[in-house]
Design an enzyme around this catalytic site. Sequence first.
Site, PDB file in Angstrom:
ATOM      1  N   SER A 142     -14.230   2.768   5.462  1.00 27.25           N
ATOM      2  CA  SER A 142     -14.248   2.499   6.912  1.00 27.25           C
ATOM      3  C   SER A 142     -14.650   1.038   7.117  1.00 27.25           C
ATOM      4  O   SER A 142     -15.246   0.434   6.216  1.00 27.25           O
ATOM      5  CB  SER A 142     -15.305   3.401   7.559  1.00 27.25           C
ATOM      6  OG  SER A 142     -15.541   3.036   8.900  1.00 27.25           O
ATOM      7  N   TYR A 155     -24.107   6.859   8.050  1.00 29.84           N
ATOM      8  CA  TYR A 155     -22.650   6.900   7.849  1.00 29.84           C
ATOM      9  C   TYR A 155     -22.206   5.657   7.083  1.00 29.84           C
ATOM     10  O   TYR A 155     -21.450   5.747   6.109  1.00 29.84           O
ATOM     11  CB  TYR A 155     -21.953   6.980   9.212  1.00 29.84           C
ATOM     12  CG  TYR A 155     -20.439   6.988   9.145  1.00 29.84           C
ATOM     13  CD1 TYR A 155     -19.743   8.055   8.578  1.00 29.84           C
ATOM     14  CD2 TYR A 155     -19.687   5.919   9.655  1.00 29.84           C
ATOM     15  CE1 TYR A 155     -18.351   8.057   8.522  1.00 29.84           C
ATOM     16  CE2 TYR A 155     -18.304   5.912   9.601  1.00 29.84           C
ATOM     17  CZ  TYR A 155     -17.634   6.989   9.035  1.00 29.84           C
ATOM     18  OH  TYR A 155     -16.251   6.989   8.977  1.00 29.84           O
TER      19      TYR A 155
HETATM   20  P1  NDP Z   1     -10.981  14.160  11.391  1.00 35.95           P
HETATM   21  O1  NDP Z   1     -12.259  14.749  11.869  1.00 35.95           O
HETATM   22  O2  NDP Z   1      -9.764  14.315  12.229  1.00 35.95           O
HETATM   23  O3  NDP Z   1     -10.651  14.677   9.923  1.00 35.95           O
HETATM   24  C1  NDP Z   1     -11.639  14.893   8.971  1.00 35.95           C
HETATM   25  C2  NDP Z   1     -11.038  15.749   7.874  1.00 35.95           C
HETATM   26  O4  NDP Z   1     -12.045  15.945   6.861  1.00 35.95           O
HETATM   27  C3  NDP Z   1     -10.622  17.119   8.376  1.00 35.95           C
HETATM   28  O5  NDP Z   1      -9.356  17.429   7.838  1.00 35.95           O
HETATM   29  C4  NDP Z   1     -11.682  18.046   7.820  1.00 35.95           C
HETATM   30  O6  NDP Z   1     -11.082  19.304   7.491  1.00 35.95           O
HETATM   31  C5  NDP Z   1     -12.059  17.308   6.533  1.00 35.95           C
HETATM   32  N1  NDP Z   1     -13.367  17.727   6.032  1.00 35.95           N
HETATM   33  C6  NDP Z   1     -14.587  17.578   6.596  1.00 35.95           C
HETATM   34  N2  NDP Z   1     -15.528  18.152   5.827  1.00 35.95           N
HETATM   35  C7  NDP Z   1     -14.881  18.687   4.757  1.00 35.95           C
HETATM   36  C8  NDP Z   1     -15.289  19.425   3.617  1.00 35.95           C
HETATM   37  N3  NDP Z   1     -16.574  19.733   3.408  1.00 35.95           N
HETATM   38  N4  NDP Z   1     -14.351  19.808   2.731  1.00 35.95           N
HETATM   39  C9  NDP Z   1     -13.041  19.527   2.939  1.00 35.95           C
HETATM   40  N5  NDP Z   1     -12.596  18.826   3.981  1.00 35.95           N
HETATM   41  C10 NDP Z   1     -13.505  18.420   4.890  1.00 35.95           C
HETATM   42  O7  NDP Z   1     -11.300  12.612  11.166  1.00 35.95           O
HETATM   43  P2  NDP Z   1     -10.425  11.391  10.603  1.00 35.95           P
HETATM   44  O8  NDP Z   1      -9.066  11.820  10.298  1.00 35.95           O
HETATM   45  O9  NDP Z   1     -10.658  10.278  11.523  1.00 35.95           O
HETATM   46  O10 NDP Z   1     -11.227  11.084   9.252  1.00 35.95           O
HETATM   47  C11 NDP Z   1     -10.608  10.956   7.985  1.00 35.95           C
HETATM   48  C12 NDP Z   1     -11.374   9.910   7.182  1.00 35.95           C
HETATM   49  O11 NDP Z   1     -11.215   8.638   7.799  1.00 35.95           O
HETATM   50  C13 NDP Z   1     -12.872  10.157   7.072  1.00 35.95           C
HETATM   51  O12 NDP Z   1     -13.305   9.867   5.760  1.00 35.95           O
HETATM   52  C14 NDP Z   1     -13.457   9.144   8.045  1.00 35.95           C
HETATM   53  O13 NDP Z   1     -14.758   8.780   7.722  1.00 35.95           O
HETATM   54  C15 NDP Z   1     -12.475   7.999   7.890  1.00 35.95           C
HETATM   55  N6  NDP Z   1     -12.450   7.047   8.992  1.00 35.95           N
HETATM   56  C16 NDP Z   1     -12.095   7.434  10.253  1.00 35.95           C
HETATM   57  C17 NDP Z   1     -12.122   6.510  11.292  1.00 35.95           C
HETATM   58  C18 NDP Z   1     -11.822   6.899  12.701  1.00 35.95           C
HETATM   59  O14 NDP Z   1     -12.088   6.095  13.612  1.00 35.95           O
HETATM   60  N7  NDP Z   1     -11.257   8.056  12.960  1.00 35.95           N
HETATM   61  C19 NDP Z   1     -12.483   5.106  11.059  1.00 35.95           C
HETATM   62  C20 NDP Z   1     -12.823   4.818   9.689  1.00 35.95           C
HETATM   63  C21 NDP Z   1     -12.789   5.749   8.707  1.00 35.95           C
HETATM   64  P3  NDP Z   1     -11.768  20.754   7.671  1.00 35.95           P
HETATM   65  O15 NDP Z   1     -12.715  20.671   8.815  1.00 35.95           O
HETATM   66  O16 NDP Z   1     -10.590  21.649   7.903  1.00 35.95           O
HETATM   67  O17 NDP Z   1     -12.427  21.025   6.351  1.00 35.95           O
END
Ligand code: NDP
Length: 245
Positions: A142, A155
């Site tokens: 990030s 974070y």
């Molecule tokens: P979302 O909340 O839309 O997606 C997060 C994903 O992570 C979901 O598919 C969720 O699936 C999965 N997840 C969470 N916990 C677990 C777990 N224990 N096991 C398996 N899967 C898990 O957020 P984003 O798409 O935005 O995030 C994706 C990545 O991008 C993250 O690493 C985030 O930190 C990073 N990011 C996002 C930014 C933003 O502004 N959106 C900016 C910078 C980085 P489920 O709940 O079904 O398990």
Amino acid sequence: MKLKEKVAIVTGASSGIGEAIAKHLADEGAKVVLAARREEKLADLSSNINEKNDGSAIVVKTDVTSKDDMENLVARAKEEFGKVDIVINNAGVMLLSFIKNDKVDEWAQMVDVNIKGVLYGIHAALPDMLEQGSGHLVNVSSVAGHEVFPSSTVYSATKYAVRALSMGLEKELSKTGVRVTNISPGAVETELTHHITDEEVMGMFKDRADRKKLHADDIARAVVYAVTQPDYVNVNEVVVRPMAK
Ligand code: NDP
């Protein structure tokens, strides 16, 4: 179709950036292995991809904080498609809070998902990549892994850790045929902020609601760029920020 015959695992594929990455990789011809905890969401995505791309997606319910689940994920990918070429370590949680509010369980959850989840992905996939002499690890960090913002202390600590893992891996693996890419998105419109429980932080987000955000597809295109370069090109760091409004 630059990824025909390639097999890619995407963690956190049930929403947001992971879902978009899976779609874009499948559009380039990759066989995709969709991992997350919410199986129904993955099943919907898999149906969409399979309708459009002719049977190239499977679902493996996975909690990235479980070493066994991550080992099973790689085993299922190999069972179905014979190998693993690309692992997108994307699953993550952003439970922003002020340290004084002492959300210690949320700190632990972020460490477990954001750091241990990536480590287990590396543990599960790297031995086969080393044996086949090729592979690509893509870790989603990030801009909070480059700068620390008010309320992002823990974070950011996890996302700095992801970058450190990417940087160390890149150096260690540079002669093995295994490439490493660290992706650092700025603010992207996804479900990521929906899980924040610190009311002071939620207030801050309401004040910033009109700020320009990226789309998940913007990050997916950056991933496709990194994984479709010629074998000798190692795209190590990609930072994508939205322009200010
Ligand atoms: P979302 O909340 O839309 O997606 C997060 C994903 O992570 C979901 O598919 C969720 O699936 C999965 N997840 C969470 N916990 C677990 C777990 N224990 N096991 C398996 N899967 C898990 O957020 P984003 O798409 O935005 O995030 C994706 C990545 O991008 C993250 O690493 C985030 O930190 C990073 N990011 C996002 C930014 C933003 O502004 N959106 C900016 C910078 C980085 P489920 O709940 O079904 O398990």
